[in-house]
Design a protein around this motif. Structure first.
Motif, short mmCIF file in Angstrom:
data_model
loop_
_atom_site.label_atom_id
_atom_site.label_comp_id
_atom_site.label_asym_id
_atom_site.label_seq_id
_atom_site.Cartn_x
_atom_site.Cartn_y
_atom_site.Cartn_z
N SER A 106 0.85 -1.19 0.00
CA SER A 106 0.00 0.00 0.00
C SER A 106 0.88 1.24 0.00
O SER A 106 2.11 1.17 0.08
CB SER A 106 -0.91 0.00 1.23
OG SER A 106 -0.14 0.23 2.41
N SER A 107 0.24 2.41 -0.08
CA SER A 107 1.00 3.66 -0.10
C SER A 107 1.71 3.93 1.23
O SER A 107 2.59 4.78 1.30
CB SER A 107 0.07 4.82 -0.44
OG SER A 107 -0.97 4.93 0.54
N GLN A 108 1.32 3.18 2.28
CA GLN A 108 1.96 3.32 3.59
C GLN A 108 2.85 2.13 3.90
O GLN A 108 3.16 1.85 5.07
CB GLN A 108 0.90 3.49 4.69
CG GLN A 108 0.09 4.77 4.53
CD GLN A 108 -0.92 4.95 5.65
OE1 GLN A 108 -0.91 4.23 6.64
NE2 GLN A 108 -1.79 5.95 5.50
N ALA A 109 3.29 1.42 2.83
CA ALA A 109 4.26 0.33 2.94
C ALA A 109 3.72 -0.85 3.73
O ALA A 109 4.48 -1.58 4.37
CB ALA A 109 5.57 0.83 3.55
N ARG A 110 2.42 -1.08 3.67
CA ARG A 110 1.85 -2.27 4.28
C ARG A 110 1.52 -3.28 3.19
O ARG A 110 1.19 -2.93 2.06
CB ARG A 110 0.60 -1.93 5.09
CG ARG A 110 0.89 -1.12 6.34
CD ARG A 110 -0.30 -0.99 7.26
NE ARG A 110 0.07 -0.33 8.50
CZ ARG A 110 0.60 -0.94 9.56
NH1 ARG A 110 0.79 -2.25 9.53
NH2 ARG A 110 0.91 -0.26 10.65
N THR A 130 12.67 3.25 -3.64
CA THR A 130 13.02 3.62 -5.03
C THR A 130 11.81 4.19 -5.75
O THR A 130 11.89 5.23 -6.42
CB THR A 130 13.55 2.39 -5.78
OG1 THR A 130 14.73 1.93 -5.13
CG2 THR A 130 13.86 2.73 -7.23
N ALA A 131 10.66 3.52 -5.60
CA ALA A 131 9.45 4.01 -6.24
C ALA A 131 9.00 5.34 -5.63
O ALA A 131 8.58 6.26 -6.34
CB ALA A 131 8.34 2.97 -6.11
N LYS A 132 9.15 5.44 -4.31
CA LYS A 132 8.71 6.66 -3.63
C LYS A 132 9.58 7.85 -4.00
O LYS A 132 9.08 8.96 -4.24
CB LYS A 132 8.75 6.44 -2.12
CG LYS A 132 8.21 7.61 -1.30
CD LYS A 132 8.20 7.26 0.17
CE LYS A 132 7.65 8.42 1.00
NZ LYS A 132 7.64 8.11 2.44
N GLY A 168 9.58 10.34 -7.56
CA GLY A 168 8.60 11.39 -7.84
C GLY A 168 7.37 11.20 -7.00
O GLY A 168 6.26 11.43 -7.45
N THR A 169 7.59 10.78 -5.75
CA THR A 169 6.48 10.53 -4.83
C THR A 169 5.47 9.59 -5.47
O THR A 169 4.30 9.91 -5.63
CB THR A 169 5.81 11.84 -4.39
OG1 THR A 169 6.83 12.77 -4.06
CG2 THR A 169 4.94 11.61 -3.18
N LEU A 170 6.00 8.45 -5.91
CA LEU A 170 5.16 7.39 -6.49
C LEU A 170 4.47 7.85 -7.76
O LEU A 170 3.39 7.38 -8.07
CB LEU A 170 4.13 6.91 -5.46
CG LEU A 170 4.71 6.32 -4.18
CD1 LEU A 170 3.56 5.93 -3.25
CD2 LEU A 170 5.59 5.13 -4.44
N SER A 171 5.08 8.77 -8.50
CA SER A 171 4.45 9.25 -9.73
C SER A 171 5.01 8.58 -10.97
O SER A 171 4.47 8.72 -12.04
CB SER A 171 4.62 10.77 -9.85
OG SER A 171 6.01 11.08 -9.91
N GLU A 172 6.13 7.90 -10.82
CA GLU A 172 6.75 7.26 -11.97
C GLU A 172 7.28 5.90 -11.57
O GLU A 172 7.51 5.61 -10.41
CB GLU A 172 7.92 8.12 -12.50
CG GLU A 172 7.53 9.49 -13.00
CD GLU A 172 8.74 10.27 -13.44
OE1 GLU A 172 9.85 9.72 -13.32
OE2 GLU A 172 8.57 11.41 -13.89
N ASN A 201 -1.84 4.41 -5.55
CA ASN A 201 -0.42 4.59 -5.26
C ASN A 201 0.16 3.39 -4.54
O ASN A 201 0.94 3.51 -3.59
CB ASN A 201 -0.19 5.87 -4.43
CG ASN A 201 -0.39 7.12 -5.25
OD1 ASN A 201 -0.27 7.09 -6.47
ND2 ASN A 201 -0.72 8.23 -4.59
N TRP A 202 -0.25 2.20 -5.00
CA TRP A 202 0.33 0.96 -4.48
C TRP A 202 1.60 0.65 -5.27
O TRP A 202 1.85 1.19 -6.35
CB TRP A 202 -0.64 -0.20 -4.63
CG TRP A 202 -1.90 -0.05 -3.81
CD1 TRP A 202 -2.16 0.90 -2.87
CD2 TRP A 202 -3.06 -0.86 -3.90
NE1 TRP A 202 -3.42 0.74 -2.34
CE2 TRP A 202 -4.00 -0.35 -2.96
CE3 TRP A 202 -3.42 -1.96 -4.66
CZ2 TRP A 202 -5.25 -0.92 -2.77
CZ3 TRP A 202 -4.66 -2.53 -4.47
CH2 TRP A 202 -5.58 -2.02 -3.54
N VAL A 203 2.38 -0.25 -4.73
CA VAL A 203 3.62 -0.67 -5.38
C VAL A 203 3.64 -2.19 -5.47
O VAL A 203 3.41 -2.88 -4.47
CB VAL A 203 4.87 -0.18 -4.60
CG1 VAL A 203 6.16 -0.70 -5.27
CG2 VAL A 203 4.90 1.34 -4.54
#
Length: 741
Positions: A257-261, A326-328, A331-335, A363-365
Motif C-alpha cells: 500500500s502507499s503506507q508500505a503495508r 526507489t518508487a517513492k 517522484g512521490t510514487l508518480s513514476e 499509489n500501491w507498489v
C-alpha cells in the motif's frame, strides 16, 4: 626452426587465439544482450502485474464514483439509494460489500428516519406519523435488529452497508464512519485540496470481520461533502487474484500500500497488513511473527515482547524497503523506475532479482522477487553453450596438434630418404603408410623415385656402352656422307636445268589461261544481260495474262447486265400491252359518252399510239440486246482462248528463263575455275622459281654440310671425352643391389 614449431607458432596458435578472442568478444556482447532481454522480460512481467491490478482498482474507483453521482441525483431519497447500491453489488460480484452514508443530518431527515425505524420496531408502518423508511426494509432484507439499527445509526443518520460475506446480500448498519478511512480519510483528502475525487484505503479489518480495501467516492452538494459511497474488496480474494498473476513458481509477488503495508503476498498470506519494516525471517527462511500482535485488524510490532531482531534475516525487509523507497523517491510514487535490482542475501548467499512497478489508482507498489538463476536462466544456458564451444575448440586444437605430429613424422621420414638419395644411395626402403593423404603420397613418390633412379643408373651404364659403339658408327657415317654429297652435287645440276624448262612452260600456260578467263567473263556478262531481258519479257507476258483475265471477267459482267436488260424489256413489253388494252377500253367508253367523251377519246388515241411506239421500241431494244449479248459471248470466248495462249507463252518463257539460268550459272562457274587454274599456274611458276633459288642455295648447303660433317668428327672426339668423364662420375654411385631392380 623446425616446421613443427613453425606450424604451431604461425598457424595453430594464431587461429586458436583469433577464434578465442572472437568468441570472447561475441560472448561478452551476447551476454549483455541476453541479460538485458532477460531483465526486460522480468520488468515487463512486473509491469503487466501492476497493470492488471491497476485495472481492478480503476474498476472499483469507477463504480464508486458512478454510484456517488447517482446518489447525488437521488440525494435525500434514501430508499432508492439503498436499493441502487444493492443492484450494483449484484452486478459486480467481485466486491464483498458496498455502502452509502450521509453526514449527520445532511438531508435533514435523520429524525424522521429514526422515527421510522422505531415505528417498525413497535409494529407500525414505517411512514407512520410523517416518518421515513430510509432503507425500505420490506424489500431489502436485514441481518440486524431494529434496536441495532437505532444504536448504530447515531440518531437516524443514513448509514447503509450491504454485506456479501455469507454469500447472500444482507443489509446492516454502516459503522465507524467518523473514524474510518473510507469516510473520514476521504473527507480529509478532499479538505487537503487533492484533485482526486476518490480514495483507495489501506487494508484493514472492517467491523472485526473481513480484511479489505475500499474504493470510496464522495457525494457532493454545492461543493460540500455530504456523504460517500464505497465498494469493498476482500483481501483474501485479492490475494488469490495476485497469486494467479505469477509468471513462475519461484517468483514472489508483494503488493504494498502507499503506507508500505502488505496488501497481498504470494509468499505467505498471513503477512497481510504487516509493515514491510517489520519483516524478518529465521534460519529456516520462515517469516518471524512471534513479536507481532493484531491491532484493529492490522499486524503491528508488540512492544511488550523483547526481541533481538538482529539475529533474524532481513533480506525481504531490505529488498522490499529498497524497492518501495526507489518508487517513492522517483517522484512521490508518480513514476516507475524501469530497473532490475540485484540483492544478495548475506545468510543464504543467494542473489535475487527485484523489480517494482506503480499501481494506479491507490499509489500501491508491486514488487516482484525472483532468484537470479531463474531470471537469467537463458543467459546461463548461453554461457554453458559458449563454454562447451570453448571445450570443443580445445579438443580440436589437441586433435590438430596430434594430426600435425603425424604429418611431420612422415615428412621427417621423407627428408631422411631424400638425404640418402642425394648421397647416391638409391637402395632406400620406405615402409608403406596406410593413408590416402598427401604425406603418404609423398613417401610413395620418394620410394618410386628411388626405384626409378636405380633403373636410371643401370640405363646410364648401358648408355655408356651404346655411346662408345655410336661413336664408332659416326665415324663410318661421316665417310659415307662425304661420298654422298659429291654424288648429289652432280644430280643437282641436272635438276636445275629441268626446273628452268618447267618454268618457261608454266609462263606460256599462264598467258593462255588469262585469255580464257577474259573470254569466260565476257560470255558471263552477255548471258546475264540475256537473262534480264527474258525476265522482263516474262513479267510483261504475266501482266498480259492477268489483264486478259480481267477482260474476261468484264465480259462476264456485261453478259449478266444484258440478261438483266432482257428482263426489263420483257416487263416494259407487258406494260405496253396493258397500256394498249387500256387505250382500247378508254375509246369504247368515250364512244359511249358521246359528245362528253370527245376529249377523253383524243387522250385514249394518244395513249394507244404511245403504247404502240413503246412496243416497237421495246422490240428494237430486245433485238439490240440479243445482238450485244451474242457479240459479248463471242468476245469472251476469244478472250479466254487468248488467255490460254498467253498462259502457254508464260510457261514457255519460264522454261526458257530456267534453261538460260542454268546456262549462265555454268558459264559463270567457268571463269572462277579458269582464274583458279591461272592462279595455280602462277603458283607453280613461283614454286619453280623457289626450286631454282633453292637449287642455287643447295650448292652452298652442300658445302655447309661438308663443314658440318667435319664438325661432327670433332664432336665425336668430344663425345668420347664425355663418355670417359661419365665413367668417372658414376663411380660415386653406390653399388646397386641386383634384387632391387
Amino acid at each position: 626452426m623446425r616446421i613443427k614449431t613453425k606450424i604451431a607458432l604461425f598457424i595453430i596458435a594464431p587461429i586458436f587465439i583469433t577464434d578465442l578472442a572472437v568468441s570472447f568478444v561475441n560472448g561478452i556482447g551476447n551476454f549483455r544482450t541476453l541479460k538485458n532481454l532477460a531483465e526486460e522480460k522480468f520488468l515487463s512481467q512486473t509491469e503487466n502485474i501492476a497493470l492488471r491490478i491497476s485495472r481492478e482498482n480503476e474498476g472499483g474507483v469507477s463504480i464508486s464514483r458512478t454510484a456517488a453521482t447517482a446518489a447525488k441525483v437521488w440525494f435525500a431519497d434514501r430508499s432508492n439509494s439503498t436499493t441502487y447500491i444493492r443492484e450494483l453489488l449484484q452486478i459486480f460480484p467481485s466486491f464483498v460489500g458496498a455502502s452509502i452514508g450521509y453526514e449527520v443530518n445532511a438531508d435533514l431527515n435523520d429524525f424522521r428516519s429514526e422515527r421510522g425505524i422505531k415505528n417498525l420496531r413497535n409494529g407500525r408502518e414505517a411512514t407512520f406519523d410523517d416518518a421515513v423508511d430510509s432503507y425500505n426494509f420490506r424489500a431489502n432484507p436485514t441481518s440486524a435488529s431494529y434496536d441495532e439499527w437505532l444504536a448504530k445509526s447515531e440518531g437516524g443518520r443514513f448509514a447503509a452497508y450491504w454485506n456479501r460475506a455469507k454469500g447472500d446480500l444482507a443489509l446492516e448498519p454502516l459503522v465507524d464512519m467518523s473514524s474510518s478511512m473510507y469516510s473520514a480519510g476521504l473527507k480529509k483528502k478532499l479538505d487537503s485540496g487533492s484533485s482526486e475525487q476518490f480514495i483507495v484505503t489501506e487494508p484493514y479489518l472492517y467491523n472485526n470481520k473481513v480484511l479489505m480495501v475500499e474504493y470510496s467516492a464522495p457525494i457532493m452538494q454545492d461543493s460540500r461533502f455530504v456523504g460517500q459511497v464505497a465498494f469493498d474488496r476482500d483481501l483474501t480474494n485479492f490475494s488469490n487474484f495476485v497469486s494467479n498473476l505469477k509468471s513462475s513458481s519461484q517468483a514472489d509477488i508483494f503488493l504494498l500500500s502507499s503506507q508500505a503495508r502488505i496488501i497481498a503476498c504470494t509468499k505467505n498470506q498471513n503477512l497481510r497488513t504487516l509493515s514491510i519494516y517489520d519483516l524478518y525471517t529465521d534460519d529456516s527462511g520462515a517469516f518471524v511473527m512471534s513479536f507481532l500482535r493484531d491491532e484493529n485488524g492490522r499486524l503491528v510490532r508488540d512492544d511488550s515482547v523483547s526481541t533481538d531482531v538482529s539475529k533474524f534475516g532481513s533480506a525481504y525487509r531490505d529488498i522490499l524497503s529498497a524497492a518501495f523507497e526507489t518508487a517513492k523517491n522517483s517522484g512521490t510514487l508518480s513514476e516507475n523506475i524501469r530497473k532490475v535490482s540485484y540483492f544478495k542475501d548475506p545468510k543464504t548467499k543467494q542473489t535475487y532479482c527485484v523489480s517494482q512497478a506503480l499501481v494506479r489508482p491507490g499509489n500501491w507498489v508491486v514488487v516482484q522477487i525472483m532468484p537470479q538463476s531463474e531470471v537469467l536462466a537463458p543467459v546461463f544456458a548461453y554461457m554453458k553453450t559458449e563454454a562447451l564451444g570453448a571445450g570443443v575448440l580445445i579438443l580440436i586444437l589437441i586433435a590438430s596438434i596430434v594430426f600435425a605430429n603425424s604429418i611431420l613424422r612422415r615428412i621427417s621420414r621423407a627428408t631422411s630418404a631424400a638425404d640418402e638419395i642425394a648421397q647416391g644411395n638409391f637402395d632406400v626402403e620406405i615402409t608403406s603408410v596406410k593413408s590416402n593423404d598427401e604425406t603418404s603420397g609423398l613417401l610413395s613418390s620418394i620410394s618410386n623415385m628411388a626405384r626409378k633412379l636405380r633403373m636410371a643408373a643401370r640405363q646410364i651404364e648401358d648408355s655408356q656402352t651404346q655411346l662408345e659403339s655410336a661413336s664408332s658408327a659416326m665415324e663410318r657415317v661421316s665417310a659415307n656422307c662425304e661420298s654422298a654429297i659429291s654424288d648429289f652435287g652432280s644430280s643437282a645440276s641436272s635438276i636445275s636445268h629441268a626446273v628452268r624448262n618447267i618454268g618457261d612452260n608454266a609462263a606460256e600456260l599462264s598467258k593462255n589461261a588469262d585469255a580464257v578467263c577474259a573470254s569466260a567473263n565476257d560470255a558471263s556478262d552477255i548471258a546475264e544481260n540475256g537473262r534480264r531481258n527474258v525476265s522482263i519479257m516474262n513479267d510483261i507476258v504475266s501482266g498480259l495474262s492477268s489483264n486478259t483475265s480481267a477482260i474476261a471477267r468484264r465480259f462476264s459482267i456485261i453478259s449478266e447486265r444484258a440478261n438483266t436488260i432482257n428482263s426489263v424489256v420483257t416487263a416494259v413489253s407487258k406494260v405496253a400491252d396493258e397500256t394498249n388494252l387500256l387505250s382500247l377500253n378508254a375509246s369504247i367508253e368515250a364512244e359511249k359518252a358521246g359528245s362528253y367523251g370527245v376529249g377523253f377519246a383524243v387522250v385514249a388515241r394518244e395513249i394507244g399510239r404511245l403504247a404502240d411506239q413503246t412496243a416497237v421500241a421495246t422490240s428494237d431494244i430486245d433485238a439490240i440486246v440479243k445482238e450485244m449479248k451474242s457479240a459479248v459471248e463471242a468476245g469472251a470466248m476469244e478472250v479466254r482462248n487468248f488467255a490460254a495462249e498467253v498462259d502457254g507463252a508464260v510457261a514457255q518463257m519460264a522454261a526458257v528463263s530456267s534453261a538460260m539460268d542454268s546456262a549462265i550459272t555454268k558459264i559463270q562457274s567457268v571463269a572462277p575455275q579458269v582464274e583458279s587454274l591461272s592462279g595455280a599456274i602462277g603458283g607453280q611458276r613461283e614454286s619453280v622459281a623457289d626450286i631454282t633459288a633453292n637449287l642455287a642455295n643447295l650448292d652452298a648447303g652442300l658445302e655447309h654440310t661438308s663443314e658440318l660433317i667435319r664438325r661432327a668428327v670433332e664432336s665425336r672426339e668430344r663425345l668420347r671425352a664425355a663418355v670417359a668423364k661419365m665413367r668417372d662420375d658414376i663411380k660415386d654411385i653406390k653399388p646397386i643391389s641386383s634384387d632391387n631392380g
